[in-house]
Design an enzyme around this catalytic site. Sequence first.
Site, short mmCIF file in Angstrom:
data_model
loop_
_atom_site.label_atom_id
_atom_site.label_comp_id
_atom_site.label_asym_id
_atom_site.label_seq_id
_atom_site.Cartn_x
_atom_site.Cartn_y
_atom_site.Cartn_z
N TYR A 111 -15.24 2.56 22.44
CA TYR A 111 -15.19 2.22 21.15
C TYR A 111 -16.36 2.46 20.43
O TYR A 111 -16.83 3.00 19.47
CB TYR A 111 -15.65 0.36 20.78
CG TYR A 111 -15.66 -0.17 19.94
CD1 TYR A 111 -14.80 0.31 18.56
CD2 TYR A 111 -16.49 -0.54 19.43
CE1 TYR A 111 -14.42 0.13 17.65
CE2 TYR A 111 -16.42 -0.60 17.91
CZ TYR A 111 -15.96 -0.59 16.88
OH TYR A 111 -15.60 -0.60 15.70
N GLY A 141 -9.11 -8.93 6.94
CA GLY A 141 -10.58 -8.67 7.80
C GLY A 141 -11.87 -7.84 6.88
O GLY A 141 -11.12 -8.02 5.58
N SER A 147 -19.76 1.22 13.45
CA SER A 147 -20.44 0.40 13.60
C SER A 147 -22.16 -0.15 14.26
O SER A 147 -22.41 1.47 14.54
CB SER A 147 -19.21 -0.27 14.67
OG SER A 147 -19.66 -1.20 16.10
N SER A 202 -4.76 -4.95 5.31
CA SER A 202 -4.45 -5.70 5.41
C SER A 202 -5.40 -6.61 5.95
O SER A 202 -4.32 -7.75 5.69
CB SER A 202 -3.06 -5.15 6.04
OG SER A 202 -3.43 -4.84 7.65
N GLY A 208 -11.78 -4.34 5.85
CA GLY A 208 -11.21 -4.04 4.54
C GLY A 208 -10.23 -4.75 3.42
O GLY A 208 -10.61 -4.71 2.24
N ILE A 217 -8.72 2.30 0.29
CA ILE A 217 -9.30 1.57 1.51
C ILE A 217 -8.35 1.54 2.26
O ILE A 217 -6.64 1.18 2.51
CB ILE A 217 -9.62 0.05 1.03
CG1 ILE A 217 -10.86 -0.13 -0.34
CG2 ILE A 217 -10.35 -0.84 2.20
CD1 ILE A 217 -10.76 -1.64 -0.68
#
Length: 267
Positions: A142, A13, A129, A11, A15, A7
């Site tokens: 984005y 959020g 997204s 670190s 994930g 993944i």
Amino acid sequence: MSKVVLITGASSGIGRSIGEFLTQKGYTVYGTSRNPKNQDSYPFELIALDVTNTETIKKAVTHIVAKAGRLDVLVNNAGMGITGPIEDTPTDEMRKVFDTNFFGAIDVMKGVLPQMRKQQSGLIINVTSIAGYMGLPFRGVYSATKGAFELITEAARMEVKEFGIHMTNIAPGDFATNIAAGRYHTPVFEDSAYKRKYQENLDLMDAHVDGGMDPQQMAKKVYQIIKTKNPKVHYKVGGFMEKFSIVLKRILPDKVYERLLMNHYKL
């Protein structure tokens, strides 16, 4: 035998939530971060990987295969946000976001595919997204990175099918994470023609993230996809209106849909 999962961006959020959930389900999880810290606070091994540095990708994959003997699943999650009017946003900052969200994610795919092809099996889950399905005002760059990543996945999944490798997209909506703190904000310039509207929309974006869904919902969907024999091309995880907005774009005339967005963002 426990599946081995990599993944990226694990670190915090989404994930991290995915990594913790899959570890609880018995998977062997390797998470990545550009600068791994506080290993003791994670139930899975956190290793160094910067998606914009191909040497770190190669080193991470080599480490996992040497230790676990295989690599079954990639959750291609690392990414960064960016906001700002297109006219005011520095082009170099746009390139940085494409380097992470698009080219970097592709390089991670390239990094795991030889091992998966060798195994004649594997699954790549690309985290995109819901914003990638439409051009959102003040989030256009984005939206563009995630929309491009959706299309690359559609193409690549057909190319790798013959090797027993599956590939899919999962598009989250607004989730309660720290993404707002980590994204590039184009400054609200005093002399900008977009000053008032941009500031209003920055406040709206932050409110959406703060009131977003629990990242555990993404973790559960990823787990479901891993257990699916033939994953779909696209998955969406978000609120009803977020997912319904994609349906509306498909069925409404372009200008009608544009007007809905402009009303929503008070433009």
